[in-house]
Structures are given as structure tokens and as C-alpha cells.
Design an enzyme around this catalytic site. Sequence first.
Site, mmCIF file in Angstrom:
data_model
loop_
_atom_site.group_PDB
_atom_site.id
_atom_site.type_symbol
_atom_site.label_atom_id
_atom_site.label_comp_id
_atom_site.label_asym_id
_atom_site.label_seq_id
_atom_site.Cartn_x
_atom_site.Cartn_y
_atom_site.Cartn_z
ATOM 1 N N LYS A 14 -43.526 83.784 -3.660
ATOM 2 C CA LYS A 14 -42.595 84.146 -2.804
ATOM 3 C C LYS A 14 -42.110 85.439 -2.627
ATOM 4 O O LYS A 14 -41.437 86.116 -2.018
ATOM 5 C CB LYS A 14 -41.663 83.014 -2.699
ATOM 6 C CG LYS A 14 -41.991 81.660 -2.270
ATOM 7 C CD LYS A 14 -40.907 80.871 -2.594
ATOM 8 C CE LYS A 14 -41.107 79.191 -1.910
ATOM 9 N NZ LYS A 14 -41.161 79.308 -0.564
ATOM 10 N N HIS A 68 -50.012 70.904 2.174
ATOM 11 C CA HIS A 68 -48.634 71.849 2.054
ATOM 12 C C HIS A 68 -48.991 73.066 1.438
ATOM 13 O O HIS A 68 -47.990 73.847 1.424
ATOM 14 C CB HIS A 68 -47.504 71.108 1.533
ATOM 15 C CG HIS A 68 -46.775 69.982 2.418
ATOM 16 N ND1 HIS A 68 -46.122 70.367 3.442
ATOM 17 C CD2 HIS A 68 -47.234 68.782 2.808
ATOM 18 C CE1 HIS A 68 -45.387 69.322 4.093
ATOM 19 N NE2 HIS A 68 -46.299 68.376 3.958
ATOM 20 N N LYS A 105 -35.119 78.627 10.455
ATOM 21 C CA LYS A 105 -33.636 78.440 10.540
ATOM 22 C C LYS A 105 -33.042 79.732 10.643
ATOM 23 O O LYS A 105 -32.097 79.953 11.505
ATOM 24 C CB LYS A 105 -33.203 77.919 9.201
ATOM 25 C CG LYS A 105 -33.771 76.654 8.717
ATOM 26 C CD LYS A 105 -33.495 75.960 7.379
ATOM 27 C CE LYS A 105 -34.338 75.062 6.880
ATOM 28 N NZ LYS A 105 -34.321 74.727 5.311
ATOM 29 N N THR A 146 -40.242 77.154 6.425
ATOM 30 C CA THR A 146 -39.298 76.579 7.497
ATOM 31 C C THR A 146 -37.911 77.563 7.234
ATOM 32 O O THR A 146 -37.292 77.467 8.105
ATOM 33 C CB THR A 146 -39.031 75.199 7.212
ATOM 34 O OG1 THR A 146 -38.430 74.771 5.861
ATOM 35 C CG2 THR A 146 -40.265 74.069 7.505
ATOM 36 N N LYS A 176 -34.774 80.398 -1.028
ATOM 37 C CA LYS A 176 -35.778 79.700 -1.375
ATOM 38 C C LYS A 176 -36.038 79.489 -2.702
ATOM 39 O O LYS A 176 -35.543 79.988 -3.632
ATOM 40 C CB LYS A 176 -37.191 80.275 -0.424
ATOM 41 C CG LYS A 176 -37.424 81.655 -0.940
ATOM 42 C CD LYS A 176 -38.494 82.351 -0.295
ATOM 43 C CE LYS A 176 -38.117 82.635 1.035
ATOM 44 N NZ LYS A 176 -38.706 82.234 1.888
ATOM 45 N N ARG A 177 -37.041 78.220 -3.208
ATOM 46 C CA ARG A 177 -37.333 78.346 -4.509
ATOM 47 C C ARG A 177 -37.671 79.573 -5.110
ATOM 48 O O ARG A 177 -38.442 80.311 -4.451
ATOM 49 C CB ARG A 177 -38.494 77.107 -4.700
ATOM 50 C CG ARG A 177 -37.752 75.642 -4.417
ATOM 51 C CD ARG A 177 -36.589 75.402 -5.398
ATOM 52 N NE ARG A 177 -37.305 75.304 -6.689
ATOM 53 C CZ ARG A 177 -37.527 73.956 -7.167
ATOM 54 N NH1 ARG A 177 -37.201 72.726 -6.573
ATOM 55 N NH2 ARG A 177 -37.996 73.976 -8.559
HETATM 56 C C1 LIG Z 1 -35.207 75.051 4.400
HETATM 57 C C2 LIG Z 1 -34.958 74.971 2.954
HETATM 58 C C3 LIG Z 1 -36.050 75.323 2.077
HETATM 59 C C4 LIG Z 1 -37.601 75.704 2.558
HETATM 60 O O1 LIG Z 1 -37.300 77.265 2.366
HETATM 61 P P1 LIG Z 1 -38.503 78.305 2.608
HETATM 62 O O2 LIG Z 1 -38.031 79.721 2.711
HETATM 63 O O3 LIG Z 1 -39.334 77.851 3.688
HETATM 64 O O4 LIG Z 1 -39.275 78.062 1.382
HETATM 65 C C5 LIG Z 1 -35.826 75.176 0.619
HETATM 66 N N1 LIG Z 1 -34.442 74.588 0.258
HETATM 67 C C6 LIG Z 1 -33.710 74.305 1.098
HETATM 68 C C7 LIG Z 1 -32.085 73.819 0.521
HETATM 69 C C8 LIG Z 1 -33.699 74.720 2.627
HETATM 70 O O5 LIG Z 1 -32.889 74.039 3.460
#
Ligand SMILES: *Cc1c(COP(=O)(O)O)cnc(C)c1O
Length: 852
Positions: A576, A379, A682, A678, A570-571
Site C-alpha cells: 500500500k 480478494h 468512501k 473500498t 488503511k492497514r
Molecule cells: C473501508 C475500510 C478499510 C479498507 O480500506 P482500503 O483503503 O480499501 O484498504 C479498512 N479499514 C476500515 C476500518 C475501513 O472502514
Amino acid sequence: MASKPKSDHDKRKQISIRGIAPVENVGNVKTSFNRHLHYTLVKDRNVSTPRDYYFALAHTVRDHLVGRWIRTQQYYYEIDPKRVYYLSLEFYMGRTLSNTMVNLGMQSACDEAMYQLGLDIEELEEIELDAGLGNGGLGRLAACFLDSMATLGLAAYGYGIRYDYGIFSQKLDNGWQLEEPDDWLRYGNPWEKARPEYMLPINFFGRVEQTDSGMKWVDTQIVYAMPFDSPVPGYGNNTVNTLRLWSAKAPNNFDLRFFNNGEYIQAVCDRNLAENISRVLYPNDNVFEGKELRLKQEYFLVAATLQDIIRRFKSSKFGSRESVRTSFDTFHEKVAIQLNDTHPSLAIPELMRIFVDIENMSWDKAWEVTIATCAYTNHTVLPEALERWPCSLLERVLPRHLQIIYEINQRFMNLIREKYPGDNDRLRRMSVVEEGGEKRINMAYLSIIGAHAINGVAAIHSEIIKADTFKDFYDVFPERFQNKTNGITPRRWLLLCNPGLSDVIAEKIGETWVTNLSELRQLEPFADEENLLRQIMKVKQENKMKLAAHIQQKYNVTVNPASMFDMQVKRIHEYKRQLLNCFHIIHLYNRIKKDPSAKVVPRTVMIGGKAAPGYHMAKLIIKLINNVARVVNNDPIVGDRLKVVYLENYRVSLAEKIIPAADLSEQISMAGTEASGTGNMKFMLNGALTIGTLDGANVEMKEEMGDDNIFIFGMTVEGVEELNKRGYNPRSYYEKNADLRQVMDQVNTGYFSPENPDLFKDIFNNLIHTDRFRLLADYEAYIECQDKVSDLFKDQLAWAKKCLYNIAASGKFSSDRTIGEYARDIWGVEPTTVKLPAPHEHADNSNSVPNP
Ligand SMILES: *Cc1c(COP(=O)(O)O)cnc(C)c1O
């Protein structure tokens, strides 16, 4: 009290993708709801709280799962297909009620039933606490995969840990992150079934004894693993799979020292020590923290799960005449184990220990079967995230496993020595046992050696691990390396979270896209149909108004719903590059200040995400964003042209609220650092446009939608490599670019922290001296690209057309497609087309499963 809905009732239209609501269904739901309120909650409507109503509804919906769940497990026992086991330290499930109603097609009936009872179903749904047993993308991927495996009818099981405390709840205090414990089980969990009768013993510590019949692990301390099962319903197929989570239980004779000494109270209190194993999720995303408790968690999951898998394998109906399988030679024909990162990679030495020490297989046969059974998903390529456990720790906690790992490595080193005679540097590089300083086990190397398939999670990432991270291993085992681009489930991430858009799509192309997302391509021919574009814009506007109301109520910030909703959620991690986004905000602010009458395209920039509690720079970045927000939002010159909102406590249920309201998605990591992402998928599926680098799955998103429909900027992976070869000098960008210099000086000299001018100096110094993620090198390209984004937003119809192309091109990113590829290329299982019949009230117990 939950009151009568004001306006939203008929928003969730009764089209068949959310189920039909004939009178009898509605009547049944009402009857069952009232029965649960009375018998399960022990309340009448005079004293019921909204939470009671939520639980009554949850139990009502749960009842519809039970027969299907039992029937599915009976069916697997009957036909004995190859089982898929998805092992993960994280399952970021979010809420279950609405997802269950959607997948069972009973949303409309429940909606109508609650309405007739004078209750607001959306208010009840809000009461459910998220199951936050994950940090971010990796944990959410596991949850999306469960949905897809059930929808494709695979005989699959998720295995994980039932943490008492999930990911912490984030509070903001004067712009600083505070962590509060996530006591998600406080009110009880209606979606789980404890199975104390299937509790299993797990060994720790002890020593290894050499005996006539081989090695024995003795004098161990035992902790029990108690399974809790949750149903995983497929969409529209009556399949209900199982997510089995283990909880630690002390044995009743735990700590005999104290019991024997008469220190009864102390002995009972110390049971907590054993039970702490499943107490709390480690809140690190993409960072390895080599703590003993974490190692115990990883082994706890692996040891309990493998006992369960082997018990199920042996008790198969077709095992042998005595109905017990005695040969493990064909184990891999009945069992596929997928390792979600290296976190459960102790499964490899544990499987070897079971085969060799307990089942008396030869080492060579055991090794062959282990490899054929296990597969490993990588990952990340960030070095600080790769697990490397100190041998001293392994020796104490898992002495037999360390021996087995040494043996695996020795045999592997022999293989390499044969293949590359005299290449001692290669031997050193490829050794699972890392020397030099503290001796450590490289768990990624162990996983590659012990698995028949190794996959990255996006095309570019899979190329990087072959060419760079694991190049030496690719040279030896090229046939093992694969790509499986991540995906998301369209049930939760479109049908459930964006009913308005789902309806617009369904009116145009029907409803089968829910399980065949590539059908969204059928929208492309309508790209010039202004009526459709206006419908998409209208849905987006409604979603934005709803979010604006939420932000007004929660943060007391008034946002302009006509402004561009620009989101990065995101985190929080330096790779990032939330800082780059923050610098763009400051840049826009400076532009308005320089020319107060300037006509700028109004933006509301929303940033959300949690920082690991021990990650100081990430926490400082959160504080900076909040301080910039305070300055920008309170400057009367700015007005409603620019607003900044920090979205507190970003989690799955919040993602479902905000993503449907996004105009712009920020995916701006340094090229080569985000394995897939991911969140990006979305947003695309919900008709937001992306500004991003050529990193992770952004690359494939661009390929699917075409260059004109995405805003790509900045260095490529090759560009970053060239820059590094030339020698990166961050200060030169600061010196060359006056605009960047102004932004950085403001951060450095306390423009956003007048009460403490030194507060953000570390950020400045870090960038000017190191800038590990090359933010300054991409700054100019980013600002220019953002200007193009703003330009396009002025032409709403042109914008909407690109949104439509995004939606139409997002089919590839369904986790159904991803799981189909795992099934075919890694697991060797077939998606079943059989639709199980719906059970008639009670499942037939005449041919039941002895132990599911
Ligand atoms: C999809 C999702 C992530 C992943 O987000 P990235 O932008 O791909 O890092 C992190 N936290 C939550 C709550 C999510 O639904």
C-alpha cells in the site's frame, strides 16, 4: 454525565431521510427509554451513567427491530425463496445503534427524545464499542454486503464467528505500535440474541473407517457451536435479515480422561481449550499464517453453517409431504453459498462429505450439486496471502476432508490429462496438492474447481487473475470467471457519517439516491452553480473543524483547518506504500527548510492504520511516520504549513469521523497489488479528491469521473511488467534523483532518530536492494503529481467543482449495485420489490417458523 447538547441538536435536520419526528413517536421513544432504564438497566436517573443511557436507548431502538425480524423470517418460511448464504471469517460491523436508527427511519425521533430528556445523543453513540470482527477491506465488504442484501430484500444470511476478541486496539507508545486485546463484549452486547437451543456438534481429529456403507469419520473430538443472531435491517423496507455468529462451547463431558481420574478441577479448566476456537480474530490482513487454531476456526464456521443450511433446507414447508426434503438433487435451486475468499473454502469438501458419506449420494451427483451451489470471491493476488494448508496438519485435524480433497484432485487431474495429453508440467502446476517440500493443499485451486463462479473484486483485478494468477484454470473453465467490482453502503458511508453533505444533496435532487446511488449523476448539471459549490465547501469546512477539535483534544496537536487534509487510512502494508507518502512529507519538509519563506500550500497529512503484530517492517514504518511527525510538528520554521498526525487505532467508527473531513485521499499502491480497495470509494462519495495509481477500483473511479477529476500518477500494470523485464535496479533511482537521495539518506543516517541513528537502516536497505513494490520507480511521478494537487487547492472553487464531479460519479460504487450483480449473475435470485408491512406491536405468532 451526559449533559444537555450545546449546539449540535439542530445540525441533524429533520428531513425525511432520517425519519420524521411527530410528537407521538418522540413520546413513545421517551416512554420506552425510561422503561428500559428502570426494568432493563435497573437504574434511576440519579445513579445512571452515560453508558446506562446508551444501553437504554439501544434497547429502545432494538425493540423496533424485533417484530420486523420475526415477520421477515416468517415470510421467508412462507414463500421459501432461494436463500443466499454469505460465509466469511470476518464481519467488520462497527457500531450498530446509529445505523439501526437510520435504516428504521427513527433517527429524528430519537434525537428529539434524547434532547427533551436533556441528553446528548451523539455522546451516547460514542459509548458503543465497535464490533471489530474484521481486519480491513474484506471484513468491511461483508458488512456492507449485509446492509445491501437486506435493503434489496434478499433472503440472505451472514455466517461467521463470534470472536470474544476482535481486531486488537492499537496504542502508540513513543511512536511504536502496541496491541491491546479488544474485549468488546465486556459490557454486554444488546444487539445479539443467543440461541443455545440450536447448538450444533462439530467434529475434529479422529480417523476414517472403511465400512460396507462407505467411509465413516470416527473417534472424533466434539466441540459445540452456539449461534448468536444479530438483526440486519434493510433501509426503509421492514426487512430484517440475520447475521448468525458461532461461539465455541465445550461439551459437558469434555476431557473425560480428567473427569474419570477425579481431576475435576483440571477437567473444568480444560474446557477453555475447546472454547479457544472462537477466542480471537487472527489480525493478519493479506497474509496467510498456517496455524492449527486458524484451521480449526475455518472448519468450525463451515461445519456449523452447513449443518444449519441443510437443516433449513430439509425443514422447508414445501420439502415433501412429510415436510422433509429427501432429495438433494435440487439443493442448488434453493441454496447459494458465497465464499468470502478461501477462508471458508472447506465448505466444498464438507458439502461433499455430507452428500456422499451421510446422505448417500453418488460422488458425481454430489460434485455437480456442490459446484452449482458454491461460488468463490478472490480478494488478492499477493502470493503470501494465498492459503496453502500443509497436508500433515489437515490429515491430523480433518482426515476425511483430506481424503475427499485428494479424490477431487485425482478426478480433476484426469480431466486435465484428457484435455492436455502429455503436458506433465501443466498437471504439476494445476494440482491442488502441491509437491516439492512440504506437501500442501492450494485452497484457491480447490475453490476454483469446486465453484461455478469465481470473481475478482474490480475489473483490473479480475483480468489479472484470468491472465496471470489462475491462467491455467481460466483456460479450462473460462465461463466460470467473472468480475464484481466492490462497493460500499451509502447508508453508513454518506447518510449516517456525513449528514451535512446528505442534506445538501437532498435539497438539490431529492432523497431517492439513498437506495439508487446512480441518481447522484443528477448533480452534474449544477457543476457551475457557485451557490451549490459553496454549500459543499461549507459542509467540508464544518467537518474539518470538527475533526480539528477532535485532534486537538485527543493528540494535543493544533492543525490548521484551512490546510489541505491529506489522508491515507488503511492497514499498514508495504504494497500500500505508506512509505511513499512518508517520503513526500519529508520532501515537503526539506523544501520548507531550504527556503523558509517559501509560499507553500499548507497541508495536514494524516496517516492511520494497524500493522499485523508480527509484521516487523510495517511496525517500523509506523515508527518512522511518528518520528517524522515529531520533527516536522516541532520545527518552528515550519509553522502551520505542514503538520503530520498519526491517527491511532483506525477502525470503522474512526473512519466515519475522518473521511467526511478529507480533502485528499491517498490510494498509491503499486499497480497490480490492490485488488479493489473500498476506502477509495468512501472518500470519493464524501467529496475528497484522489491521488492514486491505476490500481484496483481507482481505474473504474477514473472512468466514471473523467481523467480531469482525479490525480493519476506512476506506472501501470504493464509499466511494472516492462520494468521487471528490463531488470529493476532501485539504486539507479537513488543515484539519479538528488532529492530522493536526500530523503533516503536522512532516513538512513538517523535524521529522524538521533537517539538511535541505525533505527531505520532496514527501511533504506530494503528499498535500495529489493524495493519489491517499486516505490523508488514511482517517486518522481508522485512528487510531481502532488505539486499539481497543491496548485489546484489554491483555487478553492475549481477544487470544489472537481469534488462535485467526484460525488456525482460515485453512484457505481454503491454495494447495492454490487449485490444486484451477484444476485443476477451468480446466485440466481431476484431482488424483491415487496415491502413487508410494518408489524403491529407483536408479530403474529399463529404461523411461526419452527426453527429460524
Ligand atoms: C473501508 C475500510 C478499510 C479498507 O480500506 P482500503 O483503503 O480499501 O484498504 C479498512 N479499514 C476500515 C476500518 C475501513 O472502514
